[in-house]
Design a protein around this motif. Structure first.
Motif, PDB file in Angstrom:
ATOM      1  N   MET A 173       0.827  -1.208   0.000  1.00  0.00           N
ATOM      2  CA  MET A 173       0.000   0.000   0.000  1.00  0.00           C
ATOM      3  C   MET A 173       0.862   1.259   0.000  1.00  0.00           C
ATOM      4  O   MET A 173       0.613   2.189  -0.780  1.00  0.00           O
ATOM      5  CB  MET A 173      -0.923   0.024   1.219  1.00  0.00           C
ATOM      6  CG  MET A 173      -1.748   1.306   1.314  1.00  0.00           C
ATOM      7  SD  MET A 173      -2.548   1.500   2.922  1.00  0.00           S
ATOM      8  CE  MET A 173      -1.120   1.780   3.977  1.00  0.00           C
ATOM      9  N   LEU A 174       1.861   1.295   0.860  1.00  0.00           N
ATOM     10  CA  LEU A 174       2.698   2.498   0.945  1.00  0.00           C
ATOM     11  C   LEU A 174       3.418   2.778  -0.363  1.00  0.00           C
ATOM     12  O   LEU A 174       3.513   3.928  -0.811  1.00  0.00           O
ATOM     13  CB  LEU A 174       3.677   2.367   2.110  1.00  0.00           C
ATOM     14  CG  LEU A 174       3.010   2.384   3.488  1.00  0.00           C
ATOM     15  CD1 LEU A 174       4.009   1.984   4.568  1.00  0.00           C
ATOM     16  CD2 LEU A 174       2.399   3.751   3.768  1.00  0.00           C
ATOM     17  N   TRP A 175       3.932   1.718  -0.994  1.00  0.00           N
ATOM     18  CA  TRP A 175       4.578   1.895  -2.293  1.00  0.00           C
ATOM     19  C   TRP A 175       3.557   2.284  -3.359  1.00  0.00           C
ATOM     20  O   TRP A 175       3.839   3.108  -4.240  1.00  0.00           O
ATOM     21  CB  TRP A 175       5.347   0.639  -2.712  1.00  0.00           C
ATOM     22  CG  TRP A 175       6.748   0.678  -2.196  1.00  0.00           C
ATOM     23  CD1 TRP A 175       7.273  -0.049  -1.159  1.00  0.00           C
ATOM     24  CD2 TRP A 175       7.810   1.494  -2.696  1.00  0.00           C
ATOM     25  NE1 TRP A 175       8.591   0.278  -0.984  1.00  0.00           N
ATOM     26  CE2 TRP A 175       8.945   1.219  -1.917  1.00  0.00           C
ATOM     27  CE3 TRP A 175       7.913   2.433  -3.714  1.00  0.00           C
ATOM     28  CZ2 TRP A 175      10.176   1.844  -2.138  1.00  0.00           C
ATOM     29  CZ3 TRP A 175       9.131   3.060  -3.938  1.00  0.00           C
ATOM     30  CH2 TRP A 175      10.246   2.769  -3.145  1.00  0.00           C
ATOM     31  N   TYR A 176       2.359   1.715  -3.295  1.00  0.00           N
ATOM     32  CA  TYR A 176       1.333   2.072  -4.271  1.00  0.00           C
ATOM     33  C   TYR A 176       1.012   3.561  -4.179  1.00  0.00           C
ATOM     34  O   TYR A 176       0.952   4.266  -5.193  1.00  0.00           O
ATOM     35  CB  TYR A 176       0.055   1.241  -4.090  1.00  0.00           C
ATOM     36  CG  TYR A 176      -0.911   1.503  -5.220  1.00  0.00           C
ATOM     37  CD1 TYR A 176      -0.839   0.753  -6.381  1.00  0.00           C
ATOM     38  CD2 TYR A 176      -1.834   2.542  -5.150  1.00  0.00           C
ATOM     39  CE1 TYR A 176      -1.678   1.024  -7.462  1.00  0.00           C
ATOM     40  CE2 TYR A 176      -2.673   2.825  -6.222  1.00  0.00           C
ATOM     41  CZ  TYR A 176      -2.582   2.060  -7.374  1.00  0.00           C
ATOM     42  OH  TYR A 176      -3.398   2.346  -8.438  1.00  0.00           O
ATOM     43  N   LEU A 177       0.787   4.044  -2.968  1.00  0.00           N
ATOM     44  CA  LEU A 177       0.467   5.455  -2.779  1.00  0.00           C
ATOM     45  C   LEU A 177       1.594   6.345  -3.315  1.00  0.00           C
ATOM     46  O   LEU A 177       1.340   7.352  -3.981  1.00  0.00           O
ATOM     47  CB  LEU A 177       0.197   5.747  -1.302  1.00  0.00           C
ATOM     48  CG  LEU A 177      -1.012   5.021  -0.701  1.00  0.00           C
ATOM     49  CD1 LEU A 177      -1.072   5.257   0.804  1.00  0.00           C
ATOM     50  CD2 LEU A 177      -2.312   5.413  -1.386  1.00  0.00           C
ATOM     51  N   HIS A 178       2.825   5.980  -3.047  1.00  0.00           N
ATOM     52  CA  HIS A 178       3.978   6.753  -3.529  1.00  0.00           C
ATOM     53  C   HIS A 178       4.037   6.756  -5.055  1.00  0.00           C
ATOM     54  O   HIS A 178       4.145   7.815  -5.684  1.00  0.00           O
ATOM     55  CB  HIS A 178       5.271   6.174  -2.949  1.00  0.00           C
ATOM     56  CG  HIS A 178       6.507   6.724  -3.584  1.00  0.00           C
ATOM     57  ND1 HIS A 178       6.949   8.009  -3.352  1.00  0.00           N
ATOM     58  CD2 HIS A 178       7.379   6.177  -4.460  1.00  0.00           C
ATOM     59  CE1 HIS A 178       8.044   8.226  -4.069  1.00  0.00           C
ATOM     60  NE2 HIS A 178       8.328   7.122  -4.740  1.00  0.00           N
ATOM     61  N   LEU A 179       3.965   5.579  -5.650  1.00  0.00           N
ATOM     62  CA  LEU A 179       4.086   5.486  -7.104  1.00  0.00           C
ATOM     63  C   LEU A 179       2.879   6.105  -7.815  1.00  0.00           C
ATOM     64  O   LEU A 179       3.020   6.690  -8.894  1.00  0.00           O
ATOM     65  CB  LEU A 179       4.286   4.032  -7.525  1.00  0.00           C
ATOM     66  CG  LEU A 179       5.613   3.407  -7.070  1.00  0.00           C
ATOM     67  CD1 LEU A 179       5.645   1.920  -7.386  1.00  0.00           C
ATOM     68  CD2 LEU A 179       6.802   4.131  -7.680  1.00  0.00           C
ATOM     69  N   ALA A 180       1.692   6.001  -7.216  1.00  0.00           N
ATOM     70  CA  ALA A 180       0.512   6.635  -7.800  1.00  0.00           C
ATOM     71  C   ALA A 180       0.679   8.150  -7.784  1.00  0.00           C
ATOM     72  O   ALA A 180       0.399   8.829  -8.780  1.00  0.00           O
ATOM     73  CB  ALA A 180      -0.750   6.225  -7.050  1.00  0.00           C
ATOM     74  N   SER A 181       1.151   8.678  -6.678  1.00  0.00           N
ATOM     75  CA  SER A 181       1.376  10.115  -6.580  1.00  0.00           C
ATOM     76  C   SER A 181       2.372  10.579  -7.635  1.00  0.00           C
ATOM     77  O   SER A 181       2.145  11.564  -8.331  1.00  0.00           O
ATOM     78  CB  SER A 181       1.882  10.465  -5.180  1.00  0.00           C
ATOM     79  OG  SER A 181       2.177  11.835  -5.093  1.00  0.00           O
ATOM     80  N   THR A 182       3.456   9.843  -7.777  1.00  0.00           N
ATOM     81  CA  THR A 182       4.477  10.164  -8.779  1.00  0.00           C
ATOM     82  C   THR A 182       3.898  10.105 -10.194  1.00  0.00           C
ATOM     83  O   THR A 182       4.279  10.886 -11.060  1.00  0.00           O
ATOM     84  CB  THR A 182       5.669   9.180  -8.649  1.00  0.00           C
ATOM     85  OG1 THR A 182       6.203   9.310  -7.334  1.00  0.00           O
ATOM     86  CG2 THR A 182       6.752   9.472  -9.652  1.00  0.00           C
ATOM     87  N   ALA A 183       2.953   9.187 -10.418  1.00  0.00           N
ATOM     88  CA  ALA A 183       2.338   9.026 -11.739  1.00  0.00           C
ATOM     89  C   ALA A 183       1.184   9.998 -11.977  1.00  0.00           C
ATOM     90  O   ALA A 183       0.553   9.969 -13.028  1.00  0.00           O
ATOM     91  CB  ALA A 183       1.839   7.594 -11.906  1.00  0.00           C
ATOM     92  N   GLY A 184       0.893  10.841 -10.992  1.00  0.00           N
ATOM     93  CA  GLY A 184      -0.189  11.805 -11.143  1.00  0.00           C
ATOM     94  C   GLY A 184      -1.565  11.226 -10.887  1.00  0.00           C
ATOM     95  O   GLY A 184      -2.572  11.801 -11.305  1.00  0.00           O
TER      96      GLY A 184
END
Length: 156
Positions: A71-82
């Motif tokens: 989850m934490l990585w998903y939130l980070h990568l989603a944020s980076t991907a806009g």
């Protein structure tokens, strides 16, 4: 270049009923996890092995750690991907087996997050992020069983 990290905790058995492990059924399979600066976590053995079903067991903790890291990585990568994730809830399932000898292991895990995103989000891109996480998540990279993803997206 890599950086080494250390993690500490204190595991204290709390199941001594007065005679220690003198007899197999004479003690509880309970303990506390203490990590400096954090509240203690009361734990017990898996209920299949006589543990208290009201307490966390090692299998619960492993599955929760795997899901949380993802989850934490998903939130980070989603944020980076806009991708503006509005909510994320996972109900992971871990499948284990126990041999006649009592030895057990996880066979696999399925992470089943429900992820809320704004209407019009590129859901294919949102879903592709899951495949990237296994390359970077500390916990996922440490387990020796397959982890699958079955995400559901809610657009608001």
């Amino acid at each position: 270049m890599t950086a080494e990290h250390s993690y500490t905790s204190q595991i204290t058995w709390t199941g001594n009923r007065g005679e220690g492990t003198k007899t197999y059924r004479g003690y509880d399979r309970t303990w506390e996890i203490r990590t400096p600066g954090k509240p203690p976590v009361a734990c017990s053995n898996d209920p299949l092995l006589g543990g208290d079903p009201a307490l966390h067991n090692p299998e619960d903790l492993l599955l929760a750690a795997l899901s949380s890291c993802h989850m934490l990585w998903y939130l980070h990568l989603a944020s980076t991907a806009g991708i503006a994730v509005q909510s994320y809830e996972d109900r992971p399932v871990g499948i284990g087996e126990t041999e006649q000898s009592g030895a057990g292991r996880f066979l696999n895990a399925v992470l089943k997050p429900t992820i809320t995103v704004p209407a019009g989000t590129d859901l294919a891109r949102a879903d592709a992020i899951h495949q990237e996480i296994h390359k970077v998540c500390f916990i996922a990279r440490s387990v020796n069983f397959p982890v699958r993803f079955e995400a559901t997206y809610v657009e608001q």
